[in-house]
Motif scaffolding. Structure first.
Motif, PDB file in Angstrom:
ATOM      1  N   SER A  21       0.726  -1.476   0.339  1.00 23.03           N
ATOM      2  CA  SER A  21      -0.272   0.177  -0.215  1.00 23.03           C
ATOM      3  C   SER A  21       0.798   1.357   0.358  1.00 23.03           C
ATOM      4  CB  SER A  21      -0.381   0.330   1.113  1.00 23.03           C
ATOM      5  OG  SER A  21      -1.601  -0.987   1.292  1.00 23.03           O
ATOM      6  N   CYS A  22       0.371   2.039  -0.242  1.00 23.88           N
ATOM      7  CA  CYS A  22       1.254   3.471  -0.670  1.00 23.88           C
ATOM      8  C   CYS A  22       0.253   4.666  -0.011  1.00 23.88           C
ATOM      9  CB  CYS A  22       1.713   3.672  -1.975  1.00 23.88           C
ATOM     10  SG  CYS A  22       2.196   5.620  -2.116  1.00 23.88           S
ATOM     11  N   ALA A  23       0.394   5.455   0.828  1.00 22.48           N
ATOM     12  CA  ALA A  23      -0.792   5.926   1.686  1.00 22.48           C
ATOM     13  C   ALA A  23      -0.107   7.762   1.423  1.00 22.48           C
ATOM     14  CB  ALA A  23      -0.855   6.498   3.223  1.00 22.48           C
ATOM     15  N   ALA A  24      -0.767   8.499   0.638  1.00 23.91           N
ATOM     16  CA  ALA A  24      -0.535   9.641   0.204  1.00 23.91           C
ATOM     17  C   ALA A  24      -0.818  10.722   0.986  1.00 23.91           C
ATOM     18  CB  ALA A  24      -0.770   9.990  -1.336  1.00 23.91           C
ATOM     19  N   ALA A  25      -0.084  12.104   0.565  1.00 24.26           N
ATOM     20  CA  ALA A  25      -1.119  13.252   1.738  1.00 24.26           C
ATOM     21  C   ALA A  25      -0.550  13.957   0.962  1.00 24.26           C
ATOM     22  CB  ALA A  25      -0.550  12.573   3.022  1.00 24.26           C
ATOM     23  N   PHE A  47      11.305   0.401 -13.493  1.00 24.40           N
ATOM     24  CA  PHE A  47       9.737   0.834 -14.167  1.00 24.40           C
ATOM     25  C   PHE A  47       9.459  -1.116 -13.216  1.00 24.40           C
ATOM     26  CE2 PHE A  47       5.851   1.719 -14.996  1.00 24.40           C
ATOM     27  CZ  PHE A  47       5.319   0.854 -16.202  1.00 24.40           C
ATOM     28  N   VAL A  48       7.850  -0.435 -12.516  1.00 23.76           N
ATOM     29  CA  VAL A  48       7.872  -2.673 -12.275  1.00 23.76           C
ATOM     30  C   VAL A  48       5.881  -2.178 -13.012  1.00 23.76           C
ATOM     31  CG1 VAL A  48       6.904  -3.357 -10.631  1.00 23.76           C
ATOM     32  CG2 VAL A  48       8.259  -2.507 -10.181  1.00 23.76           C
ATOM     33  N   THR A  49       5.272  -0.871 -12.607  1.00 17.89           N
ATOM     34  CA  THR A  49       3.761  -0.705 -12.848  1.00 17.89           C
ATOM     35  C   THR A  49       3.252   0.757 -12.591  1.00 17.89           C
ATOM     36  OG1 THR A  49       1.588  -1.490 -12.974  1.00 17.89           O
ATOM     37  CG2 THR A  49       2.586  -1.413 -10.452  1.00 17.89           C
ATOM     38  N   ALA A  50       2.418   0.985 -13.267  1.00 19.35           N
ATOM     39  CA  ALA A  50       1.823   2.686 -13.716  1.00 19.35           C
ATOM     40  C   ALA A  50       0.258   2.599 -13.042  1.00 19.35           C
ATOM     41  CB  ALA A  50       2.669   3.497 -14.580  1.00 19.35           C
ATOM     42  N   ILE A  51      -0.090   3.249 -13.037  1.00 18.76           N
ATOM     43  CA  ILE A  51      -2.107   3.895 -12.929  1.00 18.76           C
ATOM     44  C   ILE A  51      -2.237   5.060 -13.688  1.00 18.76           C
ATOM     45  CG2 ILE A  51      -2.217   3.886 -10.469  1.00 18.76           C
ATOM     46  CD1 ILE A  51      -4.289   1.968 -11.353  1.00 18.76           C
ATOM     47  N   ALA A  52      -3.190   5.439 -14.722  1.00 27.75           N
ATOM     48  CA  ALA A  52      -3.451   6.597 -14.579  1.00 27.75           C
ATOM     49  C   ALA A  52      -4.227   7.351 -13.522  1.00 27.75           C
ATOM     50  CB  ALA A  52      -4.349   6.265 -16.093  1.00 27.75           C
ATOM     51  N   ARG A  53      -4.748   8.638 -13.594  1.00 24.36           N
ATOM     52  CA  ARG A  53      -5.830   9.066 -12.630  1.00 24.36           C
ATOM     53  C   ARG A  53      -6.725   8.612 -12.101  1.00 24.36           C
ATOM     54  NH1 ARG A  53      -5.891  15.804 -14.508  1.00 24.36           N
ATOM     55  NH2 ARG A  53      -7.495  14.761 -12.492  1.00 24.36           N
ATOM     56  N   ASP A  54      -7.513   8.178 -13.231  1.00 18.62           N
ATOM     57  CA  ASP A  54      -8.840   7.541 -13.508  1.00 18.62           C
ATOM     58  C   ASP A  54      -8.632   6.054 -13.140  1.00 18.62           C
ATOM     59  OD1 ASP A  54      -9.193   7.206 -17.659  1.00 18.62           O
ATOM     60  OD2 ASP A  54      -7.503   5.601 -15.660  1.00 18.62           O
ATOM     61  N   GLY A  55      -7.552   5.808 -12.739  1.00 14.40           N
ATOM     62  CA  GLY A  55      -7.604   3.957 -12.575  1.00 14.40           C
ATOM     63  C   GLY A  55      -8.183   2.949 -13.542  1.00 14.40           C
ATOM     64  N   VAL A  56      -8.430   4.031 -14.002  1.00 11.58           N
ATOM     65  CA  VAL A  56      -8.626   2.465 -16.389  1.00 11.58           C
ATOM     66  C   VAL A  56      -7.209   1.717 -16.741  1.00 11.58           C
ATOM     67  CG1 VAL A  56      -9.754   2.460 -17.961  1.00 11.58           C
ATOM     68  CG2 VAL A  56     -11.086   3.510 -15.917  1.00 11.58           C
ATOM     69  N   TYR A  57      -6.461   2.877 -17.036  1.00 12.30           N
ATOM     70  CA  TYR A  57      -5.037   2.585 -17.591  1.00 12.30           C
ATOM     71  C   TYR A  57      -4.669   2.188 -16.662  1.00 12.30           C
ATOM     72  CZ  TYR A  57      -8.324   3.999 -21.699  1.00 12.30           C
ATOM     73  OH  TYR A  57      -9.212   4.459 -22.903  1.00 12.30           O
ATOM     74  N   THR A  58      -3.155   0.926 -17.188  1.00  9.98           N
ATOM     75  CA  THR A  58      -2.547   0.494 -16.556  1.00  9.98           C
ATOM     76  C   THR A  58      -1.064  -0.172 -17.753  1.00  9.98           C
ATOM     77  OG1 THR A  58      -3.377  -1.908 -16.112  1.00  9.98           O
ATOM     78  CG2 THR A  58      -4.069   0.381 -14.409  1.00  9.98           C
ATOM     79  N   ARG A  72      -5.794   1.709  -7.255  1.00 13.72           N
ATOM     80  CA  ARG A  72      -6.353   2.673  -6.025  1.00 13.72           C
ATOM     81  C   ARG A  72      -7.175   3.152  -6.269  1.00 13.72           C
ATOM     82  NH1 ARG A  72      -3.360   7.300 -10.078  1.00 13.72           N
ATOM     83  NH2 ARG A  72      -4.138   8.771  -7.709  1.00 13.72           N
ATOM     84  N   ALA A  73      -6.998   3.865  -4.847  1.00 14.78           N
ATOM     85  CA  ALA A  73      -8.706   3.511  -3.888  1.00 14.78           C
ATOM     86  C   ALA A  73      -8.631   5.760  -4.127  1.00 14.78           C
ATOM     87  CB  ALA A  73      -9.053   3.327  -2.643  1.00 14.78           C
ATOM     88  N   ASN A  74      -9.369   6.114  -4.453  1.00 14.74           N
ATOM     89  CA  ASN A  74      -9.264   8.099  -4.672  1.00 14.74           C
ATOM     90  C   ASN A  74      -9.421   8.281  -3.177  1.00 14.74           C
ATOM     91  OD1 ASN A  74      -7.260   7.977  -6.975  1.00 14.74           O
ATOM     92  ND2 ASN A  74      -9.123   8.317  -8.222  1.00 14.74           N
ATOM     93  N   ALA A  75     -10.660   7.584  -3.241  1.00 12.72           N
ATOM     94  CA  ALA A  75     -11.248   8.112  -1.850  1.00 12.72           C
ATOM     95  C   ALA A  75     -10.475   8.305  -0.666  1.00 12.72           C
ATOM     96  CB  ALA A  75     -12.620   8.140  -2.111  1.00 12.72           C
ATOM     97  N   LYS A  76      -9.826   7.098  -0.201  1.00 15.25           N
ATOM     98  CA  LYS A  76      -8.613   6.634   0.058  1.00 15.25           C
ATOM     99  C   LYS A  76      -7.711   7.230   0.028  1.00 15.25           C
ATOM    100  CE  LYS A  76     -11.382   2.457   1.611  1.00 15.25           C
ATOM    101  NZ  LYS A  76     -11.271   1.243   1.824  1.00 15.25           N
TER     102      LYS A  76
END
Length: 128
Positions: A21-25, A47-58, A72-76
């Motif tokens: 997990s990676c908690a962002a603040a 590089f291992v992996t990446a995800i777009a802002r919308d969480g759809v594209y990886t 990713r859980a943008n709400a969290k």
């Protein structure tokens, strides 16, 4: 001030699983493109992996495709990395990275220099 804090690393046997997990603040998380990188002893960060802002594209490195899943859980304000079928060669320090702001909603970034913020890393060791 942007902070990224990884957790979930540890020692696991070959074939096992871990979830990082990676908690962002300090940022609007939904505006950040995110990624995971890793660095093994004596090797460059990769590089291992990446995800777009919308969480759809990886996107995934070939070495982990089919075994690792980024989400990713943008709400969290949290980024995840589910790692299954782990191999000894997956042993490394794993870093969470953010490109902030991430500009286009569907953009993905594979190069470390494209990221603006980094976590401190969490150790993953795969060994019997």
């Amino acid at each position: 001030q942007v902070q990224l804090v990884e957790s979930g690393g540890g020692l696991v046997q070959p074939g096992g699983s871990l979830r990082l997990s990676c908690a962002a603040a300090g940022l609007t998380f939904s505006y950040a493109a995110m990624g995971w990188f890793r660095q093994a002893p004596g090797k460059e960060r990769e590089f291992v992996t990446a995800i777009a802002r919308d969480g759809v594209y990886t996107d995934y490195a070939d070495s982990v495709k089919g075994r690792f899943t980024i989400s990713r859980a943008n709400a969290k304000n949290t980024l995840y990395l589910q790692m299954d079928s782990l191999k000894p060669e997956d042993t490394a320090v794993y870093y969470c990275a953010a490109k902030y702001p991430g500009y286009a909603v569907q953009s993905i970034y594979r190069r470390s220099y494209e990221y603006t913020h980094w976590g401190q890393g969490t150790q993953v060791t795969v060994s019997s």
